[in-house]
Design a protein around this motif. Structure first.
Motif, PDB file in Angstrom:
ATOM      1  N   ASN A   1       0.830  -1.210   0.000  1.00 13.84           N
ATOM      2  CA  ASN A   1       0.000   0.000   0.000  1.00 13.84           C
ATOM      3  C   ASN A   1       0.865   1.260   0.000  1.00 13.84           C
ATOM      4  O   ASN A   1       0.534   2.262  -0.661  1.00 13.84           O
ATOM      5  CB  ASN A   1      -0.919   0.005   1.218  1.00 13.84           C
ATOM      6  N   ALA A   2       1.983   1.204   0.734  1.00  9.59           N
ATOM      7  CA  ALA A   2       2.888   2.348   0.781  1.00  9.59           C
ATOM      8  C   ALA A   2       3.519   2.569  -0.598  1.00  9.59           C
ATOM      9  O   ALA A   2       3.641   3.717  -1.060  1.00  9.59           O
ATOM     10  CB  ALA A   2       3.968   2.121   1.852  1.00  9.59           C
ATOM     11  N   TYR A   3       3.941   1.484  -1.265  1.00 12.00           N
ATOM     12  CA  TYR A   3       4.447   1.617  -2.640  1.00 12.00           C
ATOM     13  C   TYR A   3       3.382   2.234  -3.558  1.00 12.00           C
ATOM     14  O   TYR A   3       3.677   3.098  -4.386  1.00 12.00           O
ATOM     15  CB  TYR A   3       4.864   0.246  -3.185  1.00 12.00           C
ATOM     16  N   TYR A   4       2.160   1.777  -3.408  1.00  7.02           N
ATOM     17  CA  TYR A   4       1.064   2.260  -4.246  1.00  7.02           C
ATOM     18  C   TYR A   4       0.859   3.761  -4.072  1.00  7.02           C
ATOM     19  O   TYR A   4       0.680   4.499  -5.054  1.00  7.02           O
ATOM     20  CB  TYR A   4      -0.222   1.498  -3.903  1.00  7.02           C
ATOM     21  N   ASN A   5       0.917   4.244  -2.839  1.00  8.16           N
ATOM     22  CA  ASN A   5       0.657   5.660  -2.560  1.00  8.16           C
ATOM     23  C   ASN A   5       1.857   6.540  -2.869  1.00  8.16           C
ATOM     24  O   ASN A   5       1.704   7.762  -2.993  1.00  8.16           O
ATOM     25  CB  ASN A   5       0.254   5.841  -1.102  1.00  8.16           C
ATOM     26  N   THR A   6       3.023   5.943  -3.005  1.00  6.16           N
ATOM     27  CA  THR A   6       4.206   6.719  -3.423  1.00  6.16           C
ATOM     28  C   THR A   6       4.419   6.628  -4.937  1.00  6.16           C
ATOM     29  O   THR A   6       5.491   6.994  -5.421  1.00  6.16           O
ATOM     30  CB  THR A   6       5.466   6.226  -2.696  1.00  6.16           C
ATOM     31  N   LYS A   7       3.404   6.113  -5.663  1.00  4.40           N
ATOM     32  CA  LYS A   7       3.404   6.046  -7.131  1.00  4.40           C
ATOM     33  C   LYS A   7       4.396   5.033  -7.687  1.00  4.40           C
ATOM     34  O   LYS A   7       4.711   5.069  -8.874  1.00  4.40           O
ATOM     35  CB  LYS A   7       3.690   7.418  -7.763  1.00  4.40           C
ATOM     36  N   ASP A   8       4.904   4.128  -6.836  1.00  2.00           N
ATOM     37  CA  ASP A   8       5.790   3.077  -7.322  1.00  2.00           C
ATOM     38  C   ASP A   8       4.915   1.870  -7.656  1.00  2.00           C
ATOM     39  O   ASP A   8       4.836   0.895  -6.898  1.00  2.00           O
ATOM     40  CB  ASP A   8       6.837   2.730  -6.260  1.00  2.00           C
ATOM     41  N   THR A   9       4.274   1.962  -8.815  1.00  5.38           N
ATOM     42  CA  THR A   9       3.266   0.971  -9.186  1.00  5.38           C
ATOM     43  C   THR A   9       3.874  -0.418  -9.375  1.00  5.38           C
ATOM     44  O   THR A   9       3.255  -1.427  -8.994  1.00  5.38           O
ATOM     45  CB  THR A   9       2.561   1.411 -10.478  1.00  5.38           C
ATOM     46  N   ALA A  10       5.062  -0.481  -9.955  1.00  4.88           N
ATOM     47  CA  ALA A  10       5.688  -1.776 -10.221  1.00  4.88           C
ATOM     48  C   ALA A  10       5.922  -2.537  -8.914  1.00  4.88           C
ATOM     49  O   ALA A  10       5.599  -3.729  -8.799  1.00  4.88           O
ATOM     50  CB  ALA A  10       6.996  -1.587 -10.977  1.00  4.88           C
ATOM     51  N   GLN A  11       6.469  -1.858  -7.877  1.00  6.33           N
ATOM     52  CA  GLN A  11       6.709  -2.506  -6.581  1.00  6.33           C
ATOM     53  C   GLN A  11       5.392  -2.847  -5.898  1.00  6.33           C
ATOM     54  O   GLN A  11       5.274  -3.881  -5.221  1.00  6.33           O
ATOM     55  CB  GLN A  11       7.550  -1.587  -5.682  1.00  6.33           C
ATOM     56  N   ALA A  12       4.390  -1.986  -6.103  1.00  8.35           N
ATOM     57  CA  ALA A  12       3.088  -2.258  -5.498  1.00  8.35           C
ATOM     58  C   ALA A  12       2.484  -3.531  -6.094  1.00  8.35           C
ATOM     59  O   ALA A  12       1.947  -4.377  -5.371  1.00  8.35           O
ATOM     60  CB  ALA A  12       2.158  -1.083  -5.724  1.00  8.35           C
ATOM     61  N   ILE A  13       2.592  -3.685  -7.445  1.00  6.76           N
ATOM     62  CA  ILE A  13       2.057  -4.889  -8.095  1.00  6.76           C
ATOM     63  C   ILE A  13       2.780  -6.132  -7.581  1.00  6.76           C
ATOM     64  O   ILE A  13       2.151  -7.172  -7.293  1.00  6.76           O
ATOM     65  CB  ILE A  13       2.198  -4.757  -9.619  1.00  6.76           C
ATOM     66  N   ASN A  14       4.106  -6.042  -7.431  1.00  8.30           N
ATOM     67  CA  ASN A  14       4.865  -7.188  -6.909  1.00  8.30           C
ATOM     68  C   ASN A  14       4.428  -7.540  -5.490  1.00  8.30           C
ATOM     69  O   ASN A  14       4.285  -8.722  -5.134  1.00  8.30           O
ATOM     70  CB  ASN A  14       6.368  -6.877  -6.924  1.00  8.30           C
ATOM     71  N   GLY A  15       4.220  -6.496  -4.675  1.00  9.30           N
ATOM     72  CA  GLY A  15       3.807  -6.739  -3.284  1.00  9.30           C
ATOM     73  C   GLY A  15       2.422  -7.382  -3.215  1.00  9.30           C
ATOM     74  O   GLY A  15       2.225  -8.362  -2.487  1.00  9.30           O
ATOM     75  N   TYR A  16       1.457  -6.846  -3.980  1.00  5.34           N
ATOM     76  CA  TYR A  16       0.105  -7.421  -3.950  1.00  5.34           C
ATOM     77  C   TYR A  16       0.089  -8.833  -4.534  1.00  5.34           C
ATOM     78  O   TYR A  16      -0.600  -9.724  -4.030  1.00  5.34           O
ATOM     79  CB  TYR A  16      -0.876  -6.536  -4.738  1.00  5.34           C
ATOM     80  N   SER A  17       0.862  -9.038  -5.600  1.00  2.00           N
ATOM     81  CA  SER A  17       0.880 -10.354  -6.235  1.00  2.00           C
ATOM     82  C   SER A  17       1.425 -11.427  -5.295  1.00  2.00           C
ATOM     83  O   SER A  17       1.003 -12.600  -5.367  1.00  2.00           O
ATOM     84  CB  SER A  17       1.731 -10.311  -7.507  1.00  2.00           C
ATOM     85  N   SER A  18       2.373 -11.035  -4.427  1.00  2.00           N
ATOM     86  CA  SER A  18       2.951 -12.016  -3.486  1.00  2.00           C
ATOM     87  C   SER A  18       1.953 -12.449  -2.408  1.00  2.00           C
ATOM     88  O   SER A  18       2.192 -13.437  -1.707  1.00  2.00           O
ATOM     89  CB  SER A  18       4.202 -11.425  -2.824  1.00  2.00           C
ATOM     90  N   LEU A  19       0.825 -11.723  -2.316  1.00  2.00           N
ATOM     91  CA  LEU A  19      -0.162 -12.030  -1.262  1.00  2.00           C
ATOM     92  C   LEU A  19      -1.401 -12.738  -1.811  1.00  2.00           C
ATOM     93  O   LEU A  19      -2.357 -12.962  -1.063  1.00  2.00           O
ATOM     94  CB  LEU A  19      -0.580 -10.729  -0.569  1.00  2.00           C
ATOM     95  N   LEU A  20      -1.418 -13.085  -3.094  1.00  2.00           N
ATOM     96  CA  LEU A  20      -2.599 -13.719  -3.683  1.00  2.00           C
ATOM     97  C   LEU A  20      -2.835 -15.124  -3.135  1.00  2.00           C
ATOM     98  O   LEU A  20      -3.953 -15.654  -3.249  1.00  2.00           O
ATOM     99  CB  LEU A  20      -2.456 -13.771  -5.219  1.00  2.00           C
TER     100      LEU A  20
END
Length: 294
Positions: free
Chosen positions: A66-85
């Protein structure tokens, strides 16, 4: 033996207690920073927890994403969310899919977003945000499909219209070519007709000139004949007059009157008639049929 184990545990407890206390403190500080909108600070503290302290906690990983997402680092945010599926927590799986659906929506990957919202609802049917987003995305895809169908229909209609216009243009060109050919043929016919009319007029003029010349010649010939006839009559009259004068002169020389001369002429004429009549009564030789009449 029991005493030795207790001593070891007691020796380890102070360090673990310090680490747990530090982790809890960082969690609280990261949470407060996140809630206050200080996403950079929250990001650094979550990174420290996972990278430096090696904390394995799906909640911390979700907050880090979520922190990556709000700092506009979309690529890291996608990696973080994908690891939690595949997280054991349904709520975390639902939230991760929900966030991935939002990112896909922003990237205009509507079909992918719909699938994530659908998975979020499967993981947590009570996730109202995921349900709302799913319904909205479904509606958007239906409208998009209708628009595509309409565009395809419009394109098909346009293609048909273009084909029709092209056919009309070809027909018009063909008609124009046919008309030009007909005009050229008509022009040739007109020229031929004009030539024929010109030749006919020329022949007619020549015929008229010929007839006029012939009439003129006939008129001249007739005039000449009349003149000759008149001259002949005048000559006959003159001859008769001269003959009469000559006879009168001879009668005067012979001292015979005109009356006596007429009586003599009449007697001669009667004798001549009698002679001819006597000549006709005399038998003639029989004609030879084998010989010509002449």
């Amino acid at each position: 033996m029991k005493y030795i184990l207790i001593i070891v545990i007691l020796a380890l407890i102070p360090g673990d207690i310090d680490k747990i206390a530090k982790v809890n403190k960082l969690k609280q500080e990261a949470k407060e920073a996140y809630l206050n909108g200080d996403y950079e600070t929250a990001l650094s503290k979550y990174q420290y927890l996972t990278d430096s302290l090696g904390v394995k906690d799906d909640n911390i990983s979700l907050n880090l994403a979520n922190a990556y997402y709000n700092t506009k680092d979309t690529a890291q945010a996608i990696n973080g969310y994908s690891s939690l599926l595949n997280s054991s927590s349904k709520l975390i799986r639902s939230t991760a899919n929900q966030q991935l659906g939002v990112i896909s929506t922003r990237n205009k990957k509507f079909k992918e977003a719909l699938d994530h919202f659908k998975e979020a609802l499967r993981a947590d049917p009570a996730n109202e945000d995921a349900r709302y987003n799913y319904e909205m995305m479904k509606k958007i895809l239906e409208e998009q499909e209708q628009q595509q169908q309409q565009q395809q229909q419009n394109q098909q209609n346009q293609d048909q219209q273009d084909q029709k216009d092209q056919q009309q243009d070809q027909d018009q060109q063909q008609q124009q070519q046919n008309q030009e050919g007909q005009d050229e043929q008509n022009q040739q016919q007109d020229e031929q007709q004009q030539e024929q009319e010109g030749e006919s007029e020329q022949e007619q003029e020549q015929q008229e000139d010929k007839e006029q010349e012939q009439e003129q010649q006939e008129g001249e010939q007739k005039e000449q004949e009349q003149q000759e006839q008149q001259e002949g009559e005048e000559s006959d009259e003159k001859k008769q007059e001269e003959q009469a004068n000559s006879i009168s002169e001879k009668l005067e020389e012979m001292k015979i009157s005109e009356e006596k001369a007429k009586m003599i002429l009449e007697a001669l004429k009667n004798k001549e008639i009698q002679y001819y009549q006597q000549t006709k009564k005399k038998p003639t030789k029989r004609k030879d049929p084998n010989k010509p009449d002449w």
